[in-house]
Scaffold this active site. Structure first.
Site, PDB file in Angstrom:
ATOM      1  N   GLU A 148     -92.783  25.845  40.239  1.00 22.70           N
ATOM      2  CA  GLU A 148     -94.079  25.889  39.691  1.00 22.70           C
ATOM      3  C   GLU A 148     -94.371  26.684  38.459  1.00 22.70           C
ATOM      4  O   GLU A 148     -95.016  27.587  38.340  1.00 22.70           O
ATOM      5  CB  GLU A 148     -94.924  26.347  40.748  1.00 22.70           C
ATOM      6  CG  GLU A 148     -95.340  25.349  41.956  1.00 22.70           C
ATOM      7  CD  GLU A 148     -96.403  25.962  42.896  1.00 22.70           C
ATOM      8  OE1 GLU A 148     -96.566  27.003  43.097  1.00 22.70           O
ATOM      9  OE2 GLU A 148     -97.018  24.844  43.523  1.00 22.70           O
ATOM     10  N   GLU A 304     -94.804  19.247  47.931  1.00 22.23           N
ATOM     11  CA  GLU A 304     -95.056  20.230  48.857  1.00 22.23           C
ATOM     12  C   GLU A 304     -96.744  19.777  49.320  1.00 22.23           C
ATOM     13  O   GLU A 304     -97.646  19.366  48.343  1.00 22.23           O
ATOM     14  CB  GLU A 304     -95.439  21.609  48.283  1.00 22.23           C
ATOM     15  CG  GLU A 304     -93.952  22.499  47.930  1.00 22.23           C
ATOM     16  CD  GLU A 304     -94.273  23.833  47.377  1.00 22.23           C
ATOM     17  OE1 GLU A 304     -95.457  24.283  47.422  1.00 22.23           O
ATOM     18  OE2 GLU A 304     -93.416  24.039  46.544  1.00 22.23           O
TER      19      GLU A 304
HETATM   20  C1  GLA Z   1     -96.615  26.930  46.115  1.00 28.32           C
HETATM   21  C2  GLA Z   1     -95.154  27.369  46.222  1.00 28.32           C
HETATM   22  C3  GLA Z   1     -94.653  27.432  47.494  1.00 28.32           C
HETATM   23  C4  GLA Z   1     -95.596  28.345  48.487  1.00 28.32           C
HETATM   24  C5  GLA Z   1     -96.660  27.423  48.721  1.00 28.32           C
HETATM   25  C6  GLA Z   1     -97.788  27.870  49.518  1.00 28.32           C
HETATM   26  O1  GLA Z   1     -96.918  25.430  45.893  1.00 28.32           O
HETATM   27  O2  GLA Z   1     -94.310  26.329  45.436  1.00 28.32           O
HETATM   28  O3  GLA Z   1     -93.336  28.352  47.207  1.00 28.32           O
HETATM   29  O4  GLA Z   1     -95.631  29.350  48.265  1.00 28.32           O
HETATM   30  O5  GLA Z   1     -97.355  27.237  47.312  1.00 28.32           O
HETATM   31  O6  GLA Z   1     -98.769  26.961  49.450  1.00 28.32           O
END
Ligand code: GLA
Ligand code: ZN
Length: 666
Positions: A148, A304
């Site tokens: 991210e 995710e």
């Molecule tokens: C982000 C991060 C993860 C985690 C999620 C929690 O997407 O990439 O490491 O922290 O949020 O929702």
């Protein structure tokens, strides 16, 4: 490039945060859910490089070996999204300086200055080491660079790098002064060294606004480019040892900070993290999936989602029984080729201990969440590679552009309530609710692929866009645009000569003034057929220059003047929506547009069910989802057909429960 052999089903997995004896238990439990993939090493930099010249891959070797025995598809992260303590201790410059000008200490994540040569050296070297060691691992399915990417840095290294970036773009300081309109407020720059990072210490007006949008937009472009350079450096390091495995990084939907269309060109496959809030409309989630698919016009990875609950929203409601399954199928329906969770085992401590996971704190498979994960796992396994690479197609394109996003939201006036994404969202929702597929497209897309191009708040019209849009409409294209469009050039200076600037001829109108309405104020849209609707936010005061009026304002001093217009241009047509219509008004306008462009819903019957279609090898896969919160009748189009997920056959009018999802192939 290697392709996926099956739909990856798994997610972020951090066994290195747990004692060894738990790992085998994890594997046993995941097997019960047909989990076939794990994303590892996301935040492990501190562990695998405990010192400047010390690397220790023993534990990661063991994890990789275990996953190999389980025949997993491994998504291997490069771990560089959180700085190890030794690096910040020894080289404080690797940490960021924030918008307020504060130099950060060791802490948090996504915390590296992208222009720190030290960070660049170590992150690149880490990617190299990992690729050298694991590049030919038989179970490696995908590289996951960092995590991210986002945020900004305003340190001296960044400031210096920005001057170089600016010089490369503009050549002379005179050109910079002109582009940023620096003679305003006597900001005339004499030398490139006069350029400072635009933050709270210089031209920022709060975090959201700026006194000089020209420099602030360029700084956003520069930050996006700087982080993209970090990504490319790691990707290229990986490529020295591994030419085959696709490389991605997980994106965040309509995250403002990075120009994802530019990023996607450097990525082999797009992946993203989908975290809607409890009250996010389904049309918004769908739009974001379509945007992520649109970045490369290709299927994407859902890197995710939570199986149950988030922890960072204000209210982290549970996904209701059946919701995770339905939401996952919606994701696949819009183009995902993987379903991955954050995370596989719930943390014992720190701020994510209340974030959902496949294995919850009870540590067993005897949970509702796990049973639902397993149910979906079995369904995906049964499908095998059936849907991999299947194509979504659309006749409507909605333009999304990060330059426009930045420019529009930096504008000081006419209304503080003007936000980019919600403006596009309301148009998207119309099509979504009618099961009309949409592609989210960049400003330089091939418009001729679309029967209609929808471009609300096309604020910044950059070089070449006028010609591209005119050319599209000339050949019969149907274009929609509206207020706050055509106003500025790529540097945020106004296109002089009357709004909407370069779109004026195309739209056949001149918008002389823009009125801003407070939240409690509305005007009326009086359509020529007698329909009345409400409008709000902004009202362009329009003169017709060849266009016809579809609706006039109903009140105020501009009563009876045009608010919504249509212009014939070449063999096409251009709609101009000079204000923000309510749902009734929007429906009227877009119904007309669909009629002009001959755009029809995927199914003839009216329904509140979501219908989506992907195609592969001459077969069409129809997703039928009930996301409405209440039972809905089955429509004739799929009645008496057998769904391939659970083998169900429904009669027309038979009720689908909330969250029901069916998949048909023909
Ligand atoms: C982000 C991060 C993860 C985690 C999620 C929690 O997407 O990439 O490491 O922290 O949020 O929702
Ligand atoms: Zn910096």
């Amino acid at each position: 490039m290697k392709d996926f052999k099956r739909m990856l089903y798994g997610g972020d997995y951090n066994p290195n945060q747990w004692p060894r004896e738990i790992w085998d238990e994890d594997m046993r439990i995941f097997r019960l859910a047909d989990i076939n993939s794990a994303t590892v090493n996301v935040f492990s930099w501190a562990k695998i490089q405990p010192g400047e010249d010390e690397y220790d891959f023993a534990e990661l070797d063991e994890i990789m070996e275990m996953l190999k025995k389980e025949n997993y598809d491994i998504v291997l992260a490069t771990s560089t999204a959180a700085l190890p303590a030794w690096m910040v201790r020894r080289y404080p410059e690797v940490a960021r300086v924030d918008y307020e000008g504060l130099r950060h200490k060791f802490g948090q994540r996504h915390n590296a200055c992208p222009n720190s040569p030290v960070f660049q050296k170590f992150s690149r070297r880490m990617a190299q080491k990992l690729a050298e060691r694991y590049g030919d691992h038989p179970n490696l399915a995908c590289w996951h660079i960092s995590n991210e990417y986002g945020g900004e840095c305003y340190c001296e290294n960044c400031e210096k790098a920005f001057r170089v970036w600016v010089k490369k773009k503009y050549g002379t300081i005179d050109a910079v002064n002109k582009a940023w309109n620096m003679h305003f407020w006597g900001h005339t720059l004499y030398d490139f060294d006069d350029i400072v990072a635009p933050n709270a210490l210089s031209d920022g007006i709060g975090y959201e606004k700026t006194a000089f949008a020209g420099i602030s937009i360029d700084y956003r472009r520069f930050m996006s480019d700087s982080m993209l350079e970090n990504f490319k450096a790691e990707r290229d390091a990986v490529r020295e040892f591994d030419k085959e495995t696709p490389v991605t990084t997980n994106l965040m939907g309509s995250y403002k900070g990075l120009d994802y269309f530019k990023w996607a060109k450097e990525m082999d496959i797009v992946s993203w993290d989908n975290y809607p809030a409890y009250d996010t409309p389904w049309s918004s989630t769908a739009m974001h999936h379509d945007l992520m698919r649109g970045l490369k016009d290709k299927p994407f990875m859902l890197m995710e989602q939570t199986p149950s609950q988030q922890n960072w929203q204000r209210y982290n409601s549970l996904k209701r029984p059946g919701q995770m399954r339905a939401q996952s199928w919606q994701t696949v329906a819009h183009g995902a080729d993987t379903i991955q969770f954050f995370q596989l085992r719930r943390s014992v401590g720190a701020c994510e201990k209340f974030h959902g996971a496949v294995i919850e704190h009870s540590g067993t498979e005897n949970t509702r969440v796990f049973r639902e994960v397993a149910e979906l796992g079995h369904e995906l396994k049964a499908l095998g590679d059936t849907l991999l690479g299947a194509k979504n197609s659309a006749k409507v394109g909605i333009i999304f552009d990060w330059d426009n996003y930045w420019g529009l939201e930096y504008a000081v006036g006419p209304s503080a309530d003007l936000k980019y994404v919600p403006q596009l969202q309301q148009y998207y929702a119309y099509f979504y609710e009618r099961n009309i597929p949409v592609d989210m497209i960049p400003v330089d897309a091939d418009f001729t692929k679309y029967s209609a191009v929808v471009a609300p708040v096309l604020y910044m019209v950059k070089d070449g866009m006028q010609e591209a849009l005119e050319n599209y409409v000339n050949q019969g294209g149907i274009l929609l645009t509206g207020f706050m469009s055509g106003l500025v050039d790529q540097s945020d200076n106004v296109h002089l000569g009357g709004y909407p600037g370069p779109l004026r001829k195309l739209c056949g109108i001149w918008a002389e003034e823009i009125d801003a309405l407070a939240p409690e104020q509305t005007n009326v849209l009086k359509f020529t057929d007698g329909t009345d609707a409400a409008c709000s936010l902004l009202c362009d005061i329009i003169h017709l220059e060849g266009a016809e009026s579809l609706a006039n304002y109903g009140s105020d001093f501009y009563k009876d003047t045009p608010a919504v217009t249509k212009n014939a241009f070449g063999t096409g047509k251009v709609y101009y929506v000079g204000t923000k219509p309510d749902a009734v008004g929007l429906r009227k306008i877009l119904d007309m547009l669909c009629a002009d462009a001959d755009i029809k819903p995927l199914v003839g019957e009216e329904t509140k069910l979501e219908i989506a279609c992907r195609e592969k090898d001459g077969k069409r896969y129809w997703f039928v989802l009930n996301l409405t919160g209440k039972p809905q009748p089955m429509i004739g189009a799929f009645a008496d057909k057998t769904d391939i997920l659970k083998g169900r056959t429904l009669k027309a009018g038979e009720m689908l429960e909330n969250w029901d999802t069916l998949l048909y192939v023909e």
